[in-house]
Design a protein around this motif. Structure first.
Motif, PDB file in Angstrom:
ATOM      1  N   THR A  48       1.172  -1.257  -0.244  1.00  0.00           N
ATOM      2  CA  THR A  48      -0.052  -0.368   0.175  1.00  0.00           C
ATOM      3  C   THR A  48       0.865   1.511   0.366  1.00  0.00           C
ATOM      4  O   THR A  48       0.510   2.392  -0.562  1.00  0.00           O
ATOM      5  CB  THR A  48      -0.825  -0.037   1.271  1.00  0.00           C
ATOM      6  OG1 THR A  48      -1.955  -0.789   1.423  1.00  0.00           O
ATOM      7  CG2 THR A  48      -1.620   1.173   1.136  1.00  0.00           C
ATOM      8  N   LEU A  49       1.840   1.350   0.673  1.00  0.00           N
ATOM      9  CA  LEU A  49       3.067   2.680   1.020  1.00  0.00           C
ATOM     10  C   LEU A  49       3.491   2.291  -0.812  1.00  0.00           C
ATOM     11  O   LEU A  49       3.335   3.807  -0.894  1.00  0.00           O
ATOM     12  CB  LEU A  49       3.931   2.647   1.726  1.00  0.00           C
ATOM     13  CG  LEU A  49       4.865   3.554   1.908  1.00  0.00           C
ATOM     14  CD1 LEU A  49       4.145   4.383   2.489  1.00  0.00           C
ATOM     15  CD2 LEU A  49       5.945   3.017   3.297  1.00  0.00           C
ATOM     16  N   ASN A  72       2.735   5.752  -3.302  1.00  0.00           N
ATOM     17  CA  ASN A  72       3.663   7.239  -3.708  1.00  0.00           C
ATOM     18  C   ASN A  72       3.912   6.996  -4.606  1.00  0.00           C
ATOM     19  O   ASN A  72       4.418   8.057  -5.716  1.00  0.00           O
ATOM     20  CB  ASN A  72       4.769   6.851  -3.127  1.00  0.00           C
ATOM     21  CG  ASN A  72       4.690   7.524  -1.508  1.00  0.00           C
ATOM     22  OD1 ASN A  72       5.582   8.356  -0.762  1.00  0.00           O
ATOM     23  ND2 ASN A  72       4.479   6.762  -0.347  1.00  0.00           N
ATOM     24  N   TYR A  73       3.291   5.647  -5.513  1.00  0.00           N
ATOM     25  CA  TYR A  73       3.530   5.942  -7.263  1.00  0.00           C
ATOM     26  C   TYR A  73       2.658   6.177  -8.150  1.00  0.00           C
ATOM     27  O   TYR A  73       2.476   6.841  -8.859  1.00  0.00           O
ATOM     28  CB  TYR A  73       3.844   3.975  -7.147  1.00  0.00           C
ATOM     29  CG  TYR A  73       4.452   3.680  -8.446  1.00  0.00           C
ATOM     30  CD1 TYR A  73       5.906   4.304  -9.399  1.00  0.00           C
ATOM     31  CD2 TYR A  73       3.549   3.303  -9.331  1.00  0.00           C
ATOM     32  CE1 TYR A  73       6.316   3.446 -10.838  1.00  0.00           C
ATOM     33  CE2 TYR A  73       3.451   2.448 -11.059  1.00  0.00           C
ATOM     34  CZ  TYR A  73       4.831   3.540 -11.443  1.00  0.00           C
ATOM     35  OH  TYR A  73       5.692   2.794 -12.981  1.00  0.00           O
ATOM     36  N   THR A 132       1.892   8.184   3.818  1.00  0.00           N
ATOM     37  CA  THR A 132       3.033   7.452   3.831  1.00  0.00           C
ATOM     38  C   THR A 132       3.015   7.922   5.389  1.00  0.00           C
ATOM     39  O   THR A 132       4.371   6.350   6.089  1.00  0.00           O
ATOM     40  CB  THR A 132       4.384   8.562   2.952  1.00  0.00           C
ATOM     41  OG1 THR A 132       3.619   8.697   1.386  1.00  0.00           O
ATOM     42  CG2 THR A 132       5.727   7.629   3.428  1.00  0.00           C
ATOM     43  N   GLN A 133       3.289   8.780   6.236  1.00  0.00           N
ATOM     44  CA  GLN A 133       3.863   8.419   7.691  1.00  0.00           C
ATOM     45  C   GLN A 133       3.116   7.649   8.930  1.00  0.00           C
ATOM     46  O   GLN A 133       3.608   6.440   9.264  1.00  0.00           O
ATOM     47  CB  GLN A 133       4.003   9.981   8.674  1.00  0.00           C
ATOM     48  CG  GLN A 133       4.637  10.794   7.968  1.00  0.00           C
ATOM     49  CD  GLN A 133       4.671  12.456   8.901  1.00  0.00           C
ATOM     50  OE1 GLN A 133       3.773  12.575   8.843  1.00  0.00           O
ATOM     51  NE2 GLN A 133       5.219  12.941   8.187  1.00  0.00           N
ATOM     52  N   ASN A 179      10.249   5.549  -3.137  1.00  0.00           N
ATOM     53  CA  ASN A 179      11.257   5.389  -4.179  1.00  0.00           C
ATOM     54  C   ASN A 179      11.092   4.096  -4.592  1.00  0.00           C
ATOM     55  O   ASN A 179      11.275   4.064  -5.465  1.00  0.00           O
ATOM     56  CB  ASN A 179      12.418   5.221  -4.032  1.00  0.00           C
ATOM     57  CG  ASN A 179      13.164   6.541  -3.809  1.00  0.00           C
ATOM     58  OD1 ASN A 179      13.038   7.768  -4.529  1.00  0.00           O
ATOM     59  ND2 ASN A 179      13.240   6.709  -2.074  1.00  0.00           N
ATOM     60  N   ASN A 180       9.403   3.336  -4.213  1.00  0.00           N
ATOM     61  CA  ASN A 180       8.723   1.487  -4.849  1.00  0.00           C
ATOM     62  C   ASN A 180      10.059   1.000  -5.091  1.00  0.00           C
ATOM     63  O   ASN A 180      10.238   0.442  -5.858  1.00  0.00           O
ATOM     64  CB  ASN A 180       8.930   2.516  -6.594  1.00  0.00           C
ATOM     65  CG  ASN A 180       8.329   1.101  -7.013  1.00  0.00           C
ATOM     66  OD1 ASN A 180       7.060   0.913  -6.765  1.00  0.00           O
ATOM     67  ND2 ASN A 180       7.874   1.021  -8.138  1.00  0.00           N
ATOM     68  N   VAL A 181      11.509   0.789  -4.303  1.00  0.00           N
ATOM     69  CA  VAL A 181      11.954  -0.691  -3.852  1.00  0.00           C
ATOM     70  C   VAL A 181      11.096  -1.493  -3.713  1.00  0.00           C
ATOM     71  O   VAL A 181      10.063  -1.584  -3.173  1.00  0.00           O
ATOM     72  CB  VAL A 181      12.571  -0.504  -2.607  1.00  0.00           C
ATOM     73  CG1 VAL A 181      13.845  -1.389  -2.701  1.00  0.00           C
ATOM     74  CG2 VAL A 181      13.546   0.855  -2.581  1.00  0.00           C
TER      75      VAL A 181
END
Length: 235
Positions: free
Chosen positions: A19-20, A24-25, A42-43, A89-91
């Protein structure tokens, strides 16, 4: 999926991280959403993921305050930074979990090192106490030996150095032996006197009365000196 040594994956943990990443993506460029709203989301997700990190069968959020503060609280900023930056950063999940696994390993190594240091310090303190106790015991034994040696010297002076005391523990025996020797010497002297008296006594006892009577009886009368008084002349 990479092999993890410390991090244990659970469904909520994996779901929250997905979900995170999606927020962000996929939503970062959504014009209907404010960036501040995305940042707030995000936090929140980062905190949820952090609470669902599990190691040794226990989630961070279920750990006691004592265990958490002792082992992992020091690395809070590191955990929080890895989770948030990985999601932004979508790691991919494997790389993300590998990073967390390394941080947990560092925390565990630190805890183990501190435990060994504490144990070593306790052992050193125990050794110091044991050495101190041994020194006190040796000192006490030395004082006892000195006292016994002094007593032995006194006995040696009393006995005139006749008996040499090699072992301080034999002081009592030596003193007793010295007294016995003096008694023995006195007894020998008494025995000699008694023996001489015995000889005189035997001589008296063997005095033959019959022989004395015979000598008296055989004493001749003519051998007796007859005293004849002179007559006084009168004029």
């Amino acid at each position: 999926m990479s092999k993890l040594e410390f991090l244990e994956i659970n469904r909520n943990f994996k779901s929250y991280y997905r979900t995170l990443r999606d927020v962000n993506y996929y939503l970062i460029n959504d014009t209907e959403l404010d960036k501040e709203q995305i940042q707030a989301t995000t936090q929140v997700l980062t905190k949820l993921i952090y609470g669902f990190i599990r190691t040794n069968g226990t989630l961070f959020r279920d750990m006691t305050s004592e265990q958490y503060n002792k082992e992992y609280h020091m690395f809070y900023d590191d955990f929080f930074s890895i989770i948030e930056n990985s999601g932004v950063n979508n790691v991919d999940f494997d790389n993300f979990t590998t990073l967390l696994d390394e941080i947990i390993g560092v925390a565990n190594s630190r805890t183990d090192t501190l435990r060994r240091i504490k144990k070593s310090m306790q052992e050193d303190e125990a050794d110091d106490e044991e050495d101190e106790g041994l020194e006190i015991k040796i000192s006490s034994e030395k004082e006892d030996d000195d006292e016994e040696k002094d007593a032995a010297d006194e006995v040696s002076v009393v006995t005139g150095g006749a008996n040499v005391v090699h072992d301080p523990k034999d002081v009592g025996v030596t003193a007793e032996r010295a007294v016995n020797d003096k008694i023995k010497v006195g007894s020998n002297k008494s025995a000699n006197v008694i023996e001489k008296v015995g000889i005189v006594s035997n001589e008296v006892k063997t005095f033959d009365v019959e022989e004395l009577d015979e000598e008296i009886n055989t004493f001749e009368s003519e051998d007796v000196f007859h005293y004849r008084p002179k007559r006084k002349r009168y004029r």
